[in-house]
Design an enzyme around this catalytic site. Structure first.
Site, PDB file in Angstrom:
ATOM      1  N   ARG A 127       0.849  -1.195   0.000  1.00 10.87           N
ATOM      2  CA  ARG A 127       0.000   0.000   0.000  1.00 10.87           C
ATOM      3  C   ARG A 127       0.885   1.245   0.000  1.00 10.87           C
ATOM      4  NH1 ARG A 127      -4.724   0.693   4.355  1.00 10.87           N
ATOM      5  NH2 ARG A 127      -3.090   0.267   5.880  1.00 10.87           N
ATOM      6  N   ARG A 171      -1.560  -6.194  13.922  1.00 13.21           N
ATOM      7  CA  ARG A 171      -2.850  -5.495  13.776  1.00 13.21           C
ATOM      8  C   ARG A 171      -3.969  -6.505  13.529  1.00 13.21           C
ATOM      9  NH1 ARG A 171      -0.789  -1.676   9.322  1.00 13.21           N
ATOM     10  NH2 ARG A 171      -2.955  -1.141   8.927  1.00 13.21           N
TER      11      ARG A 171
END
Ligand code: ADP
Ligand code: ADP
Length: 238
Positions: A127, A171
């Site tokens: 990303r 995460r």
């Protein structure tokens, strides 16, 4: 339209949020973006959040809840809002529910973005993000027109510090431990709808907007949770 986007990191929430917010004319409230903005500007809020974010831990509930209530109190959120990345824990969801109930403006829908976990890591590590306007790109799946430059505002793209394989795995653990249970929380309330967030970005957008158009046509402003007709079978339990 008052909605929440739910799904693990990399599910495509931010990508689709931009399109949904534009289509419905409501502000996109992305807690991660607000925190990053504060970290960049070295505010007190940014200072409090930074170490949690760098590790991939959730920021403590009291900090996040106060911030979101403030944001929802601003004028542009009166006509509706799209929450991207909030709530992420049961206490956050309860605080949101209580706050919205006290103002008589309950949620209309919660969209759960589904994507295989193997895909999530591939999406996150490649990303690229615009630090200026929050646009997201992907080196392979959604490259900018000019390498390294935001299509929208021309700023130089960055790789987020927490977008490494190691941090994203943590995460994901946080998601499973604390956020996933919100699927049941919202399913119980009749608010949960599923979006398959795989395939070309434009296809996912079409699917999402079609679903939201159906919902807008169905409800009368009092919230999906109050409907009793057969659209309930679209919701799936966790
Ligand atoms: P989230 O906000 O849920 O963390 P993003 O919208 O930032 O997710 O998307 C994560 C990454 O995956 C970004 O690099 C984005 O360009 C890419 N992406 C988003 N949707 C798709 C899709 N349908 N197919 C392939 N890549 C996608
Ligand atoms: P992504 O969708 O890619 O996982 P976000 O940009 O939404 O990431 O969030 C980045 C980080 O900001 C999270 O890992 C967490 O540290 C913090 N954060 C954002 N929203 C919340 C929230 N609702 N509760 C706690 N921490 C949050």
């Amino acid at each position: 339209m008052r909605l929440v986007l739910l799904g693990p990191p990399g599910a495509g929430k931010g990508t689709q949020a931009v399109q949904i917010a534009r289509a419905f004319g409501v502000p996109q409230i992305a807690t991660g973006d607000i925190f990053r903005h504060n970290v960049r500007n070295e505010t007190e809020l940014g200072r409090q959040a930074k170490s949690f974010m760098d590790r991939g831990d959730l920021v403590p509930d009291d900090i996040v809840i106060g911030m979101v209530k403030d944001r929802l109190g601003q004028d542009d959120a009166e006509k509706g809002f799209l929450l991207d990345g909030f709530p992420r824990t049961v206490p956050q969801a309860v605080a949101l529910e209580d706050f919205l109930a006290s103002e008589n403006r309950p949620l209309d829908v919660v969209l759960r973005f589904n994507v295989p976990e193997s895909e999530v890591v591939r999406r996150i590590v490649n990303r690229r993000s615009c630090p200026n306007d929050g646009s997201v790109y992907h080196l392979e799946f959604a490259p900018p027109k000019v390498e390294g430059v935001c299509d929208e505002c021309g700023a130089e793209l960055i790789q987020r510090k927490d977008d490494t394989k190691e941090v994203v795995l943590h995460r994901l653990e946080e998601y499973h431990a604390k956020t996933e249970r919100l699927e049941y929380f919202y399913w119980e309330r009749g608010l949960l709808r599923d979006v398959e967030s795989v395939g070309p970005v434009e296809e996912v957008t079409k699917r999402t907007l079609a679903l939201l158009d159906d919902i807008e046509g169905l409800h009368d402003g009092s919230g999906l949770g109050d409907t009793t007709d057969d659209d309930d079978e679209e919701a799936t339990g966790a």
